[in-house]
Design an enzyme around this catalytic site. Structure first.
Site, PDB file in Angstrom:
ATOM      1  N   CYS A  43       0.814  -1.207   0.000  1.00  0.00           N
ATOM      2  CA  CYS A  43       0.000   0.000   0.000  1.00  0.00           C
ATOM      3  C   CYS A  43       0.853   1.265   0.000  1.00  0.00           C
ATOM      4  O   CYS A  43       0.347   2.353  -0.231  1.00  0.00           O
ATOM      5  CB  CYS A  43      -0.926   0.007   1.221  1.00  0.00           C
ATOM      6  SG  CYS A  43      -0.063   0.036   2.805  1.00  0.00           S
ATOM      7  N   GLU A  86      -7.395  -6.009  -1.995  1.00  0.00           N
ATOM      8  CA  GLU A  86      -7.528  -5.127  -0.828  1.00  0.00           C
ATOM      9  C   GLU A  86      -6.369  -4.150  -0.774  1.00  0.00           C
ATOM     10  O   GLU A  86      -5.241  -4.481  -1.137  1.00  0.00           O
ATOM     11  CB  GLU A  86      -7.565  -5.980   0.451  1.00  0.00           C
ATOM     12  CG  GLU A  86      -7.672  -5.201   1.743  1.00  0.00           C
ATOM     13  CD  GLU A  86      -6.329  -4.973   2.443  1.00  0.00           C
ATOM     14  OE1 GLU A  86      -6.320  -4.364   3.528  1.00  0.00           O
ATOM     15  OE2 GLU A  86      -5.281  -5.383   1.898  1.00  0.00           O
ATOM     16  N   ARG A 131     -10.037   1.199  11.112  1.00  0.00           N
ATOM     17  CA  ARG A 131      -9.223   0.734   9.983  1.00  0.00           C
ATOM     18  C   ARG A 131     -10.073   0.751   8.708  1.00  0.00           C
ATOM     19  O   ARG A 131     -10.918  -0.115   8.484  1.00  0.00           O
ATOM     20  CB  ARG A 131      -8.710  -0.686  10.262  1.00  0.00           C
ATOM     21  CG  ARG A 131      -7.708  -1.203   9.236  1.00  0.00           C
ATOM     22  CD  ARG A 131      -7.295  -2.634   9.543  1.00  0.00           C
ATOM     23  NE  ARG A 131      -6.152  -3.058   8.756  1.00  0.00           N
ATOM     24  CZ  ARG A 131      -4.875  -2.856   9.098  1.00  0.00           C
ATOM     25  NH1 ARG A 131      -4.606  -2.245  10.229  1.00  0.00           N
ATOM     26  NH2 ARG A 131      -3.893  -3.262   8.313  1.00  0.00           N
TER      27      ARG A 131
END
Length: 303
Positions: A43, A86, A131
């Site tokens: 990420c 994700e 989150r």
């Protein structure tokens, strides 16, 4: 290809074959027949905390490895029925949404119908951690795509007090003492029980929402970003690795190997997905796939 992740994964998944290898060396022919390909990619290229280089960052090119594998499986007439990805929520808005739109078009070009949403663990997983993550679900079949429904928010029953035991004494290594340079600052700011604080190198942030702040991969790596509490004996300590795994929804019987250091366990917890959220999404995906008698879910593979 993190060997330390393998040390944690294998004791908990004895019946799963794990290949510890650079994904660039994996070919479509190495992958068995599958219905779902689930992928995570770094990420940092898209995170606010990163340099925001997006797909120009060398870590961002791992998305293209996922695309490559799908292409190879498609050439073998074995294209997965579902692609499940994700990432951090900032991927969705990165570069005025151009980055995500490009990625979505790549999946569209491979014949997939794509849907996405940002879900918060505290709202969708019954876990008291703030989150937010972007979930991308792509269906090969239009009917499955139309049948898919995102899960609805649920009430938060698992409070911080139920997950963290303020009365429990833990090992000395988790406590802050006056031997640390940061101790005067932390002692001044960490004054309330049943709150979680976060030490951010030069300041301490109090979380007033009753939630744990987002667990990160750099917890324990340099001393910042570590969630900390004031226990019942007025001692200040950081959360243990076990508590961090609880805050990701892992069960108590999940094995944390003794030969893996705390810093690496913190990293693994911070890099992980929140298990209850993934479980709810898996159920929704399964229901969307099983809309007919001849559409039975058989295999799942993740990379």
């Amino acid at each position: 290809f993190d060997e330390y992740c393998e040390k944690t994964f294998t004791p908990n998944n004895r019946d799963v074959k794990l290949v510890v290898k650079d994904i660039k060396q994996i070919k479509g022919s190495d992958i068995p027949d599958i219905d779902i390909l689930a992928g995570g990619f770094p990420c940092q290229p898209f995170s606010i905390a990163g340099y925001r280089k997006g797909l120009k960052d060398e870590r961002g090119d791992l998305f293209f490895q996922i695309i490559r594998l799908i292409e190879e499986l498609k050439e073998q007439n074995r294209a997965p029925r579902v692609i499940f990805l994700e990432n951090v929520k900032n991927l969705y808005t990165h570069d005025n949404k151009k980055t995500y739109q490009f990625m979505k078009e790549e999946l569209n070009d491979l014949g997939y119908y794509v849907t996405e949403d940002v879900l918060n663990t505290a709202t969708y997983g019954d876990i008291p951690q703030n989150r937010e993550r972007l979930y991308i679900i792509a269906f090969k079949d239009l009917e499955s795509y139309k049948n898919f429904r995102w899960p609805k928010p649920i009430r938060l029953e698992q409070t911080i007090e139920k997950i963290i035991n303020w009365d429990k004494t833990v090992e000395d290594k988790y406590y802050y003492t006056d031997r640390l340079k940061c101790y005067p600052l932390i002692k001044k700011e960490v004054t309330k029980q049943y709150y979680i604080y976060q030490y951010r190198r030069v300041y301490v942030r109090e979380n007033k929402s009753g939630l744990c702040p987002t667990l990160t991969a750099n917890m324990g790596m340099g001393g910042h970003n570590v969630p900390i509490i004031l226990d019942a004996e007025k001692r200040i300590r950081k959360l243990t690795p076990r508590e961090c795994f609880r805050l990701q929804g892992f069960p108590e019987n999940f094995v944390l190997p003794e030969d893996v250091s705390d810093s690496r366990l913190y990293k693994q917890a911070g890099n992980s997905v929140s298990v209850p959220v993934i479980k709810r999404l898996a159920i929704q995906i399964s229901e969307a796939l099983n809309y007919g008698a001849n559409n039975q879910l058989q295999y799942v593979s993740s990379i």
